[in-house]
Design a protein around this motif. Structure first.
Motif, PDB file in Angstrom:
ATOM      1  N   ASP A 102       0.829  -1.206   0.000  1.00  0.00           N
ATOM      2  CA  ASP A 102       0.000   0.000   0.000  1.00  0.00           C
ATOM      3  C   ASP A 102       0.862   1.255   0.000  1.00  0.00           C
ATOM      4  O   ASP A 102       0.560   2.222  -0.700  1.00  0.00           O
ATOM      5  N   ARG A 103       1.931   1.251   0.768  1.00  0.00           N
ATOM      6  CA  ARG A 103       2.801   2.439   0.839  1.00  0.00           C
ATOM      7  C   ARG A 103       3.555   2.666  -0.461  1.00  0.00           C
ATOM      8  O   ARG A 103       3.735   3.799  -0.889  1.00  0.00           O
ATOM      9  N   GLU A 104       3.999   1.598  -1.089  1.00  0.00           N
ATOM     10  CA  GLU A 104       4.671   1.746  -2.376  1.00  0.00           C
ATOM     11  C   GLU A 104       3.696   2.275  -3.428  1.00  0.00           C
ATOM     12  O   GLU A 104       4.035   3.156  -4.208  1.00  0.00           O
ATOM     13  N   ARG A 105       2.482   1.747  -3.430  1.00  0.00           N
ATOM     14  CA  ARG A 105       1.466   2.209  -4.377  1.00  0.00           C
ATOM     15  C   ARG A 105       1.154   3.687  -4.150  1.00  0.00           C
ATOM     16  O   ARG A 105       1.051   4.465  -5.099  1.00  0.00           O
ATOM     17  N   THR A 106       1.051   4.086  -2.890  1.00  0.00           N
ATOM     18  CA  THR A 106       0.807   5.492  -2.563  1.00  0.00           C
ATOM     19  C   THR A 106       1.941   6.366  -3.073  1.00  0.00           C
ATOM     20  O   THR A 106       1.710   7.446  -3.606  1.00  0.00           O
ATOM     21  N   GLN A 109       1.659   6.632  -6.881  1.00  0.00           N
ATOM     22  CA  GLN A 109       0.542   7.505  -7.242  1.00  0.00           C
ATOM     23  C   GLN A 109       0.873   8.972  -6.966  1.00  0.00           C
ATOM     24  O   GLN A 109       0.545   9.851  -7.773  1.00  0.00           O
ATOM     25  N   ALA A 110       1.527   9.254  -5.844  1.00  0.00           N
ATOM     26  CA  ALA A 110       1.910  10.631  -5.534  1.00  0.00           C
ATOM     27  C   ALA A 110       2.912  11.151  -6.561  1.00  0.00           C
ATOM     28  O   ALA A 110       2.828  12.302  -6.997  1.00  0.00           O
ATOM     29  N   ARG A 122       1.023  11.978  -9.729  1.00  0.00           N
ATOM     30  CA  ARG A 122       0.301  13.253  -9.585  1.00  0.00           C
ATOM     31  C   ARG A 122       1.266  14.427  -9.727  1.00  0.00           C
ATOM     32  O   ARG A 122       0.959  15.424 -10.377  1.00  0.00           O
ATOM     33  N   GLU A 130       3.515  16.069  -0.734  1.00  0.00           N
ATOM     34  CA  GLU A 130       2.792  14.794  -0.746  1.00  0.00           C
ATOM     35  C   GLU A 130       3.687  13.684  -1.282  1.00  0.00           C
ATOM     36  O   GLU A 130       3.751  12.593  -0.704  1.00  0.00           O
ATOM     37  N   ALA A 138       5.063  10.440   0.873  1.00  0.00           N
ATOM     38  CA  ALA A 138       4.749   9.088   0.413  1.00  0.00           C
ATOM     39  C   ALA A 138       6.018   8.270   0.192  1.00  0.00           C
ATOM     40  O   ALA A 138       6.064   7.088   0.540  1.00  0.00           O
ATOM     41  N   ALA A 159       7.102   4.885   2.403  1.00  0.00           N
ATOM     42  CA  ALA A 159       7.355   3.612   1.727  1.00  0.00           C
ATOM     43  C   ALA A 159       8.803   3.156   1.877  1.00  0.00           C
ATOM     44  O   ALA A 159       9.177   2.100   1.374  1.00  0.00           O
TER      45      ALA A 159
END
Length: 75
Positions: free
Chosen positions: A8-12, A15-16, A19, A47, A51, A55
């Motif tokens: 989840d942290r790697e995906r976040t 994604q950050a 963005r 952000e 993130a 991660a």
């Protein structure tokens, strides 16, 4: 092409980063002669930094970009 299974942290973090990348591209894609922003919005950059740190990817760009390529391959 197989895709990586990210935490989840790697995906976040990915994604950050995406963005941030899209924000920068949009800011600089204003057309000829249009004024360009002096800086990236601090909230978007913060952000991405938070993130990456969460991660455990701060300072490990090689691992991060390997994750990014496996999760979001170029067309």
């Amino acid at each position: 092409m197989p895709t990586a299974v990210l935490t989840d942290r790697e995906r976040t973090a990915v994604q950050a980063y995406l963005r941030l990348l899209h924000t920068v591209r949009a800011a600089f894609d204003t057309g000829p002669g249009a004024p360009r922003p002096a800086v990236v919005p601090p909230s978007v950059l913060a952000e991405a930094e938070r993130a990456l740190a969460a991660a455990g990817l701060t300072g490990n760009e090689e691992r991060f970009f390997r994750l990014l390529r496996s999760w979001c391959p170029e067309p």
